[in-house]
Design a protein around this motif. Structure first.
Motif, PDB file in Angstrom:
ATOM      1  N   LEU A 157       1.108  -1.198   0.037  1.00 60.13           N
ATOM      2  CA  LEU A 157       0.063  -0.064   0.187  1.00 60.13           C
ATOM      3  C   LEU A 157       0.858   1.082   0.005  1.00 60.13           C
ATOM      4  O   LEU A 157       1.665   1.359   0.808  1.00 60.13           O
ATOM      5  N   PRO A 158       0.902   2.157  -1.075  1.00 55.41           N
ATOM      6  CA  PRO A 158       1.745   3.216  -1.047  1.00 55.41           C
ATOM      7  C   PRO A 158       0.976   4.503  -0.108  1.00 55.41           C
ATOM      8  O   PRO A 158      -0.024   4.270   0.369  1.00 55.41           O
ATOM      9  N   VAL A 159       1.476   5.367   0.087  1.00 53.41           N
ATOM     10  CA  VAL A 159       0.966   6.717   0.529  1.00 53.41           C
ATOM     11  C   VAL A 159       0.037   7.004  -0.261  1.00 53.41           C
ATOM     12  O   VAL A 159       0.253   6.789  -1.549  1.00 53.41           O
ATOM     13  N   TRP A 160      -1.402   7.221  -0.121  1.00 50.46           N
ATOM     14  CA  TRP A 160      -2.233   7.617  -1.121  1.00 50.46           C
ATOM     15  C   TRP A 160      -2.998   8.806  -0.982  1.00 50.46           C
ATOM     16  O   TRP A 160      -3.135   9.378   0.275  1.00 50.46           O
ATOM     17  N   SER A 161      -3.720   9.349  -1.979  1.00 48.34           N
ATOM     18  CA  SER A 161      -4.607  10.604  -1.621  1.00 48.34           C
ATOM     19  C   SER A 161      -5.590  10.566  -2.893  1.00 48.34           C
ATOM     20  O   SER A 161      -5.319   9.887  -3.794  1.00 48.34           O
ATOM     21  N   MET A 162      -6.661  11.270  -2.638  1.00 48.98           N
ATOM     22  CA  MET A 162      -7.703  11.547  -3.540  1.00 48.98           C
ATOM     23  C   MET A 162      -8.014  12.958  -3.656  1.00 48.98           C
ATOM     24  O   MET A 162      -7.279  13.666  -2.902  1.00 48.98           O
ATOM     25  N   GLU A 163      -8.233  13.317  -5.043  1.00 46.83           N
ATOM     26  CA  GLU A 163      -8.211  14.678  -5.169  1.00 46.83           C
ATOM     27  C   GLU A 163      -9.432  15.273  -4.529  1.00 46.83           C
ATOM     28  O   GLU A 163     -10.431  14.597  -4.153  1.00 46.83           O
ATOM     29  N   PRO A 164      -9.292  16.724  -4.879  1.00 50.80           N
ATOM     30  CA  PRO A 164     -10.329  17.539  -3.885  1.00 50.80           C
ATOM     31  C   PRO A 164     -11.769  16.951  -4.212  1.00 50.80           C
ATOM     32  O   PRO A 164     -12.680  17.224  -3.444  1.00 50.80           O
ATOM     33  N   ASP A 165     -12.364  16.588  -5.367  1.00 46.66           N
ATOM     34  CA  ASP A 165     -13.511  16.343  -5.822  1.00 46.66           C
ATOM     35  C   ASP A 165     -14.082  15.039  -4.991  1.00 46.66           C
ATOM     36  O   ASP A 165     -15.345  14.960  -4.567  1.00 46.66           O
ATOM     37  N   THR A 166     -13.037  14.557  -4.397  1.00 45.90           N
ATOM     38  CA  THR A 166     -13.418  13.389  -3.292  1.00 45.90           C
ATOM     39  C   THR A 166     -13.183  13.686  -1.822  1.00 45.90           C
ATOM     40  O   THR A 166     -12.560  12.775  -1.271  1.00 45.90           O
ATOM     41  N   ASP A 167     -12.894  15.072  -1.754  1.00 48.23           N
ATOM     42  CA  ASP A 167     -12.730  15.323  -0.352  1.00 48.23           C
ATOM     43  C   ASP A 167     -11.295  15.703   0.087  1.00 48.23           C
ATOM     44  O   ASP A 167     -11.310  15.767   1.473  1.00 48.23           O
ATOM     45  N   SER A 168     -10.396  15.107  -0.873  1.00 50.13           N
ATOM     46  CA  SER A 168      -8.909  15.224  -0.363  1.00 50.13           C
ATOM     47  C   SER A 168      -8.716  14.082   0.560  1.00 50.13           C
ATOM     48  O   SER A 168      -7.974  14.677   1.678  1.00 50.13           O
ATOM     49  N   TRP A 169      -9.267  12.963   0.795  1.00 50.46           N
ATOM     50  CA  TRP A 169      -8.817  12.358   1.876  1.00 50.46           C
ATOM     51  C   TRP A 169      -7.371  11.506   1.459  1.00 50.46           C
ATOM     52  O   TRP A 169      -7.218  11.475   0.249  1.00 50.46           O
ATOM     53  N   TYR A 170      -6.756  11.277   2.347  1.00 52.79           N
ATOM     54  CA  TYR A 170      -5.211  10.524   2.239  1.00 52.79           C
ATOM     55  C   TYR A 170      -4.885   9.731   3.370  1.00 52.79           C
ATOM     56  O   TYR A 170      -5.546   9.987   4.314  1.00 52.79           O
ATOM     57  N   GLY A 171      -3.997   9.112   3.194  1.00 53.52           N
ATOM     58  CA  GLY A 171      -3.570   8.003   4.355  1.00 53.52           C
ATOM     59  C   GLY A 171      -2.159   7.266   4.022  1.00 53.52           C
ATOM     60  O   GLY A 171      -1.315   7.567   2.745  1.00 53.52           O
ATOM     61  N   PHE A 172      -1.804   6.600   4.785  1.00 49.86           N
ATOM     62  CA  PHE A 172      -0.575   5.975   5.156  1.00 49.86           C
ATOM     63  C   PHE A 172      -0.575   4.431   5.164  1.00 49.86           C
ATOM     64  O   PHE A 172      -1.617   3.965   5.679  1.00 49.86           O
ATOM     65  N   PRO A 173       0.459   3.990   4.680  1.00 45.94           N
ATOM     66  CA  PRO A 173       0.703   2.346   4.809  1.00 45.94           C
ATOM     67  C   PRO A 173       0.724   2.118   6.381  1.00 45.94           C
ATOM     68  O   PRO A 173       0.815   2.947   7.352  1.00 45.94           O
ATOM     69  N   LEU A 174       0.930   1.033   6.692  1.00 43.88           N
ATOM     70  CA  LEU A 174       0.946   0.501   8.109  1.00 43.88           C
ATOM     71  C   LEU A 174       1.932   1.130   8.599  1.00 43.88           C
ATOM     72  O   LEU A 174       3.187   1.110   8.240  1.00 43.88           O
ATOM     73  N   LEU A 175       1.796   1.892   9.873  1.00 40.23           N
ATOM     74  CA  LEU A 175       2.999   2.448  10.699  1.00 40.23           C
ATOM     75  C   LEU A 175       3.527   1.589  11.851  1.00 40.23           C
ATOM     76  O   LEU A 175       3.077   0.734  12.106  1.00 40.23           O
ATOM     77  N   ARG A 176       4.690   1.981  12.027  1.00 41.07           N
ATOM     78  CA  ARG A 176       5.439   1.443  13.358  1.00 41.07           C
ATOM     79  C   ARG A 176       4.487   1.166  14.402  1.00 41.07           C
ATOM     80  O   ARG A 176       4.547   0.212  15.110  1.00 41.07           O
ATOM     81  N   GLU A 177       3.483   2.070  14.509  1.00 43.19           N
ATOM     82  CA  GLU A 177       2.591   1.856  15.725  1.00 43.19           C
ATOM     83  C   GLU A 177       1.346   0.725  15.708  1.00 43.19           C
ATOM     84  O   GLU A 177       0.753   0.482  16.477  1.00 43.19           O
ATOM     85  N   GLY A 178       1.527   0.419  14.431  1.00 44.55           N
ATOM     86  CA  GLY A 178       0.617  -1.111  14.117  1.00 44.55           C
ATOM     87  C   GLY A 178      -0.885  -0.615  13.481  1.00 44.55           C
ATOM     88  O   GLY A 178      -1.687  -1.220  13.775  1.00 44.55           O
ATOM     89  N   TYR A 179      -0.990   0.698  13.173  1.00 41.88           N
ATOM     90  CA  TYR A 179      -2.253   1.140  12.667  1.00 41.88           C
ATOM     91  C   TYR A 179      -1.899   2.022  11.473  1.00 41.88           C
ATOM     92  O   TYR A 179      -0.762   2.223  11.234  1.00 41.88           O
ATOM     93  N   VAL A 180      -3.003   2.099  10.480  1.00 42.85           N
ATOM     94  CA  VAL A 180      -2.572   3.066   9.384  1.00 42.85           C
ATOM     95  C   VAL A 180      -3.588   4.533   9.949  1.00 42.85           C
ATOM     96  O   VAL A 180      -3.994   4.391  10.508  1.00 42.85           O
ATOM     97  N   LYS A 181      -2.992   5.538   9.214  1.00 39.27           N
ATOM     98  CA  LYS A 181      -3.378   6.663   9.393  1.00 39.27           C
ATOM     99  C   LYS A 181      -4.485   7.248   8.291  1.00 39.27           C
ATOM    100  O   LYS A 181      -3.934   7.096   7.001  1.00 39.27           O
ATOM    101  N   VAL A 182      -5.578   7.780   8.654  1.00 46.09           N
ATOM    102  CA  VAL A 182      -6.326   8.264   7.498  1.00 46.09           C
ATOM    103  C   VAL A 182      -6.776   9.847   7.815  1.00 46.09           C
ATOM    104  O   VAL A 182      -6.847   9.948   9.098  1.00 46.09           O
ATOM    105  N   SER A 183      -6.838  10.691   6.955  1.00 45.81           N
ATOM    106  CA  SER A 183      -6.949  11.970   7.136  1.00 45.81           C
ATOM    107  C   SER A 183      -7.445  12.851   5.931  1.00 45.81           C
ATOM    108  O   SER A 183      -7.796  12.046   4.883  1.00 45.81           O
ATOM    109  N   LYS A 184      -7.824  14.125   5.940  1.00 46.31           N
ATOM    110  CA  LYS A 184      -8.581  14.786   4.934  1.00 46.31           C
ATOM    111  C   LYS A 184      -7.788  16.103   4.987  1.00 46.31           C
ATOM    112  O   LYS A 184      -7.776  16.863   6.016  1.00 46.31           O
TER     113      LYS A 184
END
Ligand SMILES: Cc1cc2nc3c(=O)[nH]c(=O)nc-3n(C[C@H](O)[C@H](O)[C@H](O)COP(=O)(O)OP(=O)(O)OC[C@H]3O[C@@H](n4cnc5c(N)ncnc54)[C@H](O)[C@@H]3O)c2cc1C
Length: 401
Positions: free
Chosen positions: A240-267
């Protein structure tokens, strides 16, 4: 010179290191522990990318490439990894000339980049089956992209700065900065520290010390959440790469699995305007909205367990470019900040730009950040539009955050 730095986020700590390397005596003051839990730099992960800077490629691409080299060098010195090159995927409604991503791609091609590719919807599905992609969408994949473990990086940089002889005063709120004929003064509860020059790198709190700069900086609340996924192998960096969606989809983005054991999702779509000391928890509406998005676009992620959520603040300048310049009317107090939601990655190269400004050396890479005519009366970022270093683009209706 003796230089005082207010703020030990990425701008302040990078400036302190660069100034110390040039032989200056440097003292850093932070209102809390370092890293401060509410600093924008204190986060599990920040993306590092060289795209979306269509209107100012020359500066940002050069700076981010320099920064990447420095991050690598730093992590060799740290003896641990903070910089992960995982590749990055942006899903776009179209890939038209004039759009920031298209222009970035053209710019990177002209610069000889070979690892940036445009993918059709079937190609995206074949390479990254985690995503639900519409037939009319396009993927832009840049193998250069990745992320930095930002909070850990600040901790390690502060340790490095101390080892190099930088004094760091934690739990020392600066009440005022003052300019006089001999230099700059940093006023704290128990005294006054005198310097030849003072750098104010106070992030979203800049207006507390420099109200005439702060009035042009709009502070917005950006929310994020963390998910423990069911099948971690599907979400590790690269798969899973670092990913993002363009503004028409609200600019969601996120990260692959992190050291902490979870993925992060933001906008990335700008949230509501807030006070810098706003409560940093997130809203149930945000989590709900994020889950609706994930069910639609990354269903396997939506099947995971939400293990946390919080807010972090952007310090938005009217044009989204940083501000690194003498405070108007002063040659002793320099402001460095206005990260506008994209400043962290430049930590590896922005220190030199700040140090050149302190030393009054012209640095072509710093010209974009000079104040000049940029902060005119009444000029303020218009909130609730997507960022993009171009004209505000049409966006989805404001989110109910
Ligand atoms: C949700 C979110 C996502 C982001 N994603 C990315 C990303 O993917 N990639 C990227 O490159 N960037 C990203 N950014 C932007 C990036 O985090 C910021 O641009 C950058 O961290 C700003 O650094 P700073 O040093 O200016 O501010 P901060 O990190 O906030 O540091 C300011 C410091 O100043 C101290 N301070 C303030 N006032 C005083 C005072 N009076 N006395 C003493 N100390 C004081 C504070 O305690 C703090 O430690 C994101 C930001 C947010 C909020």
């Amino acid at each position: 010179m003796k230089v005082g730095v207010v703020g030990a986020g990425i701008f302040g700590i990078a400036a302190a290191l660069a100034l110390r390397e040039r032989g200056h005596a440097v003292a850093v003051f932070d209102q809390g522990p370092v890293p401060h839990p509410h600093a924008s730099s204190t986060d599990v992960a920040k993306a590092i990318r060289r795209t979306s800077y269509a209107s100012a490629n020359d500066t940002y691409v050069e700076l981010v490439e320099r920064a990447a080299r420095q991050w690598r060098e730093w992590q060799t010195r740290f003896g641990t990894t903070v910089y992960h090159r995982t590749g990055g995927l942006t899903i776009l409604p179209s890939f038209a000339p004039g759009s920031p991503m298209y222009e970035s791609w053209r710019y990177l091609q002209a610069r000889g980049a070979t690892d940036a590719e445009v993918l059709s919807a079937p190609e995206v599905r074949a390479r990254f089956p985690q995503f639900t992609v519409r037939d009319d969408e396009v993927g832009f994949y840049d193998g250069w992209r990745g992320y930095l473990e930002s909070g850990r990086a600040v901790t390690l940089l502060a340790r490095l700065a101390r080892a190099e002889g930088v004094e760091i005063h934690e739990e020392t709120p600066v009440l005022r900065v003052e300019d006089d004929a001999d230099g700059g003064r940093v006023v704290v509860a128990h005294g006054v520290h005198s310097f030849d020059r003072v750098v104010v790198a106070a992030g979203v709190w800049v207006g507390r010390l420099l109200p005439h700069i702060g009035c042009h900086v709009e502070v917005t609340r950006q929310q994020m959440m963390f998910i423990e996924v069911e099948n971690p192998g599907r979400f590790v960096g690269g798969t899973l790469p670092v990913w993002s969606m363009e503004p028409d989809t609200d600019s969601w983005y996120g990260f692959p699995l992190l050291r902490e054991g979870y993925v992060k999702v933001s906008k990335d779509l700008l949230g509501e305007v807030v006070d810098p000391d706003v409560d940093r928890s997130s809203t149930p509406e945000f989590v709900e909205q994020a889950m609706v998005f994930l069910h639609r676009r990354i269903p396997e992620m939506a099947a995971g367990k939400v293990v946390g959520s919080r807010s972090c603040l952007y310090a938005n300048t009217p044009d989204d470019h940083f501000v690194i310049d003498w405070v108007p009317g002063s040659q002793r107090i320099l402001v460095a900040g206005g990260g506008s939601g994209h400043g962290f990655k430049f930590g590896g190269s922005i220190g030199a730009v700040i140090a050149d400004a302190v030393e009054d050396k012209d640095n072509p890479l710093g010209r974009l950040f000079r104040i000049g005519e940029r902060l005119r009366a009444g000029d303020r970022r218009q909130s609730r539009v997507a960022r993009g270093f171009a004209q505000p683009v049409a966006t989805a209706p404001p989110s109910p955050q």
